[in-house]
Design a protein around this motif. Structure first.
Motif, short mmCIF file in Angstrom:
data_model
loop_
_atom_site.label_atom_id
_atom_site.label_comp_id
_atom_site.label_asym_id
_atom_site.label_seq_id
_atom_site.Cartn_x
_atom_site.Cartn_y
_atom_site.Cartn_z
N ARG A 77 -100.17 -42.27 45.58
CA ARG A 77 -101.18 -42.61 44.58
C ARG A 77 -100.49 -43.06 43.29
O ARG A 77 -99.33 -42.72 43.05
CB ARG A 77 -102.07 -41.40 44.29
CG ARG A 77 -102.81 -40.85 45.49
CD ARG A 77 -103.98 -41.72 45.86
NE ARG A 77 -104.99 -41.72 44.80
CZ ARG A 77 -106.05 -42.52 44.79
NH1 ARG A 77 -106.23 -43.39 45.77
NH2 ARG A 77 -106.94 -42.46 43.80
N PRO A 78 -101.20 -43.81 42.43
CA PRO A 78 -100.58 -44.22 41.17
C PRO A 78 -100.09 -43.04 40.35
O PRO A 78 -100.79 -42.02 40.22
CB PRO A 78 -101.70 -44.97 40.45
CG PRO A 78 -102.56 -45.51 41.55
CD PRO A 78 -102.54 -44.43 42.60
N ALA A 83 -101.68 -45.01 36.41
CA ALA A 83 -103.13 -44.77 36.36
C ALA A 83 -103.68 -45.12 34.98
O ALA A 83 -104.78 -45.69 34.87
CB ALA A 83 -103.43 -43.31 36.70
N ASP A 87 -106.56 -47.74 34.16
CA ASP A 87 -107.75 -47.35 33.40
C ASP A 87 -108.03 -48.35 32.28
O ASP A 87 -109.19 -48.67 31.99
CB ASP A 87 -107.58 -45.95 32.83
CG ASP A 87 -107.61 -44.86 33.90
OD1 ASP A 87 -108.14 -45.13 35.00
OD2 ASP A 87 -107.10 -43.76 33.64
N ALA A 117 -101.94 -49.43 46.52
CA ALA A 117 -102.39 -48.22 45.81
C ALA A 117 -103.13 -48.60 44.53
O ALA A 117 -104.14 -47.97 44.17
CB ALA A 117 -101.20 -47.33 45.49
N MET A 118 -102.64 -49.63 43.84
CA MET A 118 -103.30 -50.09 42.62
C MET A 118 -104.66 -50.72 42.94
O MET A 118 -105.65 -50.46 42.25
CB MET A 118 -102.40 -51.08 41.90
CG MET A 118 -101.10 -50.46 41.38
SD MET A 118 -99.82 -51.69 41.02
CE MET A 118 -100.41 -52.36 39.49
N TYR A 121 -107.20 -47.98 43.80
CA TYR A 121 -107.61 -47.23 42.61
C TYR A 121 -108.75 -47.96 41.89
O TYR A 121 -109.75 -47.35 41.49
CB TYR A 121 -106.41 -47.06 41.69
CG TYR A 121 -106.63 -46.18 40.48
CD1 TYR A 121 -106.26 -44.83 40.50
CD2 TYR A 121 -107.18 -46.69 39.30
CE1 TYR A 121 -106.45 -44.02 39.38
CE2 TYR A 121 -107.38 -45.89 38.19
CZ TYR A 121 -107.01 -44.56 38.24
OH TYR A 121 -107.20 -43.75 37.13
N GLU A 124 -112.02 -48.22 44.17
CA GLU A 124 -112.72 -46.93 44.22
C GLU A 124 -113.56 -46.69 42.97
O GLU A 124 -114.54 -45.93 43.00
CB GLU A 124 -111.70 -45.80 44.35
CG GLU A 124 -111.05 -45.68 45.73
CD GLU A 124 -109.85 -44.75 45.71
OE1 GLU A 124 -109.58 -44.15 44.64
OE2 GLU A 124 -109.18 -44.65 46.76
N ARG A 125 -113.19 -47.34 41.88
CA ARG A 125 -113.89 -47.15 40.61
C ARG A 125 -114.84 -48.29 40.28
O ARG A 125 -115.24 -48.47 39.13
CB ARG A 125 -112.85 -46.94 39.50
CG ARG A 125 -112.22 -45.55 39.59
CD ARG A 125 -110.87 -45.46 38.92
NE ARG A 125 -110.34 -44.10 39.04
CZ ARG A 125 -109.78 -43.61 40.15
NH1 ARG A 125 -109.69 -44.37 41.25
NH2 ARG A 125 -109.33 -42.37 40.18
#
Length: 237
Positions: A77-78, A83, A87, A117-118, A121, A124-125
């Protein structure tokens, strides 16, 4: 100095030539000062030429694309630093300041895949998959910048990284042909932060060489239309 051979003991205790005189000591200190100045000059160049291009999510000018640079994984994961970069990209996207996000990272082995992975992330958001484009050959900052322009066709972008790195990313992307501004992500000034700051001193010298020479990236490859498709999808609403 236990455990050292006679020759190593001699080398470590031997004074530099001319050290015994005050004049000789002054010359050695002058030489060290010159070397130190040369070492920090590239970093100072980045600060002077790029600092005015760095803003916040709220103040940075809008651009079609956000470029997020890889910063390591933890258990696939990041990492926290990565992360926080992602964000910031999410905030830009939700504020309609960018329409597409190019994530660029290292996928040099099957076991290590920053880019997917990026992408995961962000998806998913809530960012649509078509709007998140992956560059799997962003092995360093220059590779990421020149591939963004030459492979993905990015001409104008917001770059996202921690403050100590984003100045170098700006200089390299602008040299690669991208009209870029940057968002500098702030962090606690912990050991990782200070390590990054120190590392940038050496990396700035490499960046200056990249700006002058402008080498091909490790992998150039054919043109990819992911960013164009992402922007076309955004235009359709």
């Amino acid at each position: 100095m236990q455990g050292l051979g006679r020759r190593w003991r001699w080398l470590l205790t031997r004074r530099p030539p001319g050290w015994g005189s005050r004049r000789g000591q002054r010359r050695w200190f002058q030489a060290l000062a010159v070397c130190a100045a040369l070492g920090v000059t590239p970093d100072a160049w980045l600060f002077v030429t790029q600092a005015h291009k760095i803003g916040t999510v709220q103040s940075v000018p809008a651009a079609p694309v956000a470029v997020v640079f890889g910063a390591g994984l933890m258990d696939g994961r990041p990492s926290p630093y990565l992360a926080h970069r992602l964000d910031a990209a999410l905030e830009l996207y939700r504020a309609h300041k960018v329409q597409a996000i190019l994530v660029t990272g290292d996928n040099g082995t099957r076991e290590y895949d920053e880019t997917d992975a990026m992408r995961a992330y962000l998806i998913e958001r809530g960012v649509p998959g078509v709007r998140v484009v992956g560059d799997y050959a962003g092995f360093d900052t220059w590779d990421s910048c020149t591939r963004a322009h030459r492979v993905f066709g990015v001409d104008r972008a917001v770059l996202i990284s921690q403050t100590f790195h984003v100045r170098r990313a700006l200089a390299l992307c602008r040299a690669a042909g991208i009209d870029a501004s940057g968002v500098g992500v702030e962090e606690w000034h912990d050991t990782t932060w200070h390590y990054g700051e120190v590392r940038e001193i050496g990396s700035a010298a490499k960046a200056l060489l990249n700006v002058v020479v402008r080498p091909d990236p490790t992998f150039l490859g054919r043109h990819e239309d992911g960013v164009a498709k992402a922007l076309a999808d955004a235009a359709r609403g």
